[in-house]
Design a protein around this motif. Sequence first.
Motif, PDB file in Angstrom:
ATOM      1  N   HIS A  41      -1.968   4.850 -12.069  1.00  0.00           N
ATOM      2  CA  HIS A  41      -1.333   6.103 -12.493  1.00  0.00           C
ATOM      3  C   HIS A  41      -1.457   7.172 -11.409  1.00  0.00           C
ATOM      4  N   ALA A  42      -2.608   7.252 -10.777  1.00  0.00           N
ATOM      5  CA  ALA A  42      -2.806   8.228  -9.696  1.00  0.00           C
ATOM      6  C   ALA A  42      -1.845   7.938  -8.543  1.00  0.00           C
ATOM      7  N   ASN A  43      -1.698   6.659  -8.188  1.00  0.00           N
ATOM      8  CA  ASN A  43      -0.778   6.297  -7.109  1.00  0.00           C
ATOM      9  C   ASN A  43       0.673   6.599  -7.476  1.00  0.00           C
ATOM     10  N   LYS A  44       1.039   6.385  -8.738  1.00  0.00           N
ATOM     11  CA  LYS A  44       2.424   6.622  -9.151  1.00  0.00           C
ATOM     12  C   LYS A  44       2.758   8.106  -9.241  1.00  0.00           C
ATOM     13  N   THR A  45       1.776   8.914  -9.607  1.00  0.00           N
ATOM     14  CA  THR A  45       2.042  10.349  -9.783  1.00  0.00           C
ATOM     15  C   THR A  45       1.641  11.183  -8.575  1.00  0.00           C
ATOM     16  N   GLY A  46       0.777  10.617  -7.729  1.00  0.00           N
ATOM     17  CA  GLY A  46       0.255  11.395  -6.610  1.00  0.00           C
ATOM     18  C   GLY A  46      -0.822  12.379  -7.046  1.00  0.00           C
ATOM     19  N   ASN A  47      -1.255  12.288  -8.294  1.00  0.00           N
ATOM     20  CA  ASN A  47      -2.267  13.188  -8.845  1.00  0.00           C
ATOM     21  C   ASN A  47      -3.552  12.382  -9.078  1.00  0.00           C
ATOM     22  N   TYR A  48      -4.573  12.653  -8.285  1.00  0.00           N
ATOM     23  CA  TYR A  48      -5.813  11.884  -8.322  1.00  0.00           C
ATOM     24  C   TYR A  48      -6.937  12.591  -9.076  1.00  0.00           C
ATOM     25  N   ARG A  75       0.042   4.087  -2.211  1.00  0.00           N
ATOM     26  CA  ARG A  75       1.058   4.952  -2.820  1.00  0.00           C
ATOM     27  C   ARG A  75       2.377   4.853  -2.050  1.00  0.00           C
ATOM     28  N   ASP A  78       4.429   1.931  -2.753  1.00  0.00           N
ATOM     29  CA  ASP A  78       4.922   1.900  -4.130  1.00  0.00           C
ATOM     30  C   ASP A  78       4.401   0.669  -4.874  1.00  0.00           C
ATOM     31  N   ASP A  80       2.473  -1.573  -7.603  1.00  0.00           N
ATOM     32  CA  ASP A  80       2.404  -1.475  -9.054  1.00  0.00           C
ATOM     33  C   ASP A  80       1.265  -2.359  -9.544  1.00  0.00           C
ATOM     34  N   SER A  82       0.302  -2.296 -12.817  1.00  0.00           N
ATOM     35  CA  SER A  82       0.360  -2.267 -14.278  1.00  0.00           C
ATOM     36  C   SER A  82       0.117  -3.632 -14.913  1.00  0.00           C
TER      37      SER A  82
END
Length: 181
Positions: A41-48, A75, A78, A80, A82
């Motif tokens: 999730h951090a990699n997908k949003t850029g928010n760590y 990141r 891209d 994944d 999941s």
Amino acid sequence: MPPANAQAKEKRIGQKAARAADLDRNGVLILTRSTLLALDHANKTGNYTVLRDLGSPSFQANSAARLGDIFASQRNQDLDFSAVAVLEPQLTLLPQIEPSGMLHMAGFFPSAPLQINFELLFEPVDRKWKIFGVSVKLKPSSPEAPETPVADQSKPPAPAPPPDAPSITVQQKPAAKPAKP
């Protein structure tokens, strides 16, 4: 005893060995999946920030921006992760308590075409395991065929088509005739 062996023995005596962790399958799944999904999730949003907040105080010494720098390559590719939500991890290093008191485990998720390899370290904080270290790498999960056929090899015959599915016609039973007395 030769001096080299004596020194090695002295080192072993001075150091404690890792011991097996008292962690069941569910505990392994929870720690592994929650950590790798937080990283995904951090990699997908850029928010760590959430990944950082899930960590131990030692891990939190990294700012969210620093964690972004650390995982920038993943990141930018891209990647994944999941699949870890549904696949069963295969452990190559069973959960063990290191002499430092940290929980250490490693393994992979057998996904295709890329296998997710991981190594995780957790630090005990307030009777909970908190993220201390995360390493994740992707690698091909199976041998790759050459892109161009070799000139000396002939093509294998085309596979036979699959057999036809059995067909059953459902028919209604004729009504039973009443018996004559």
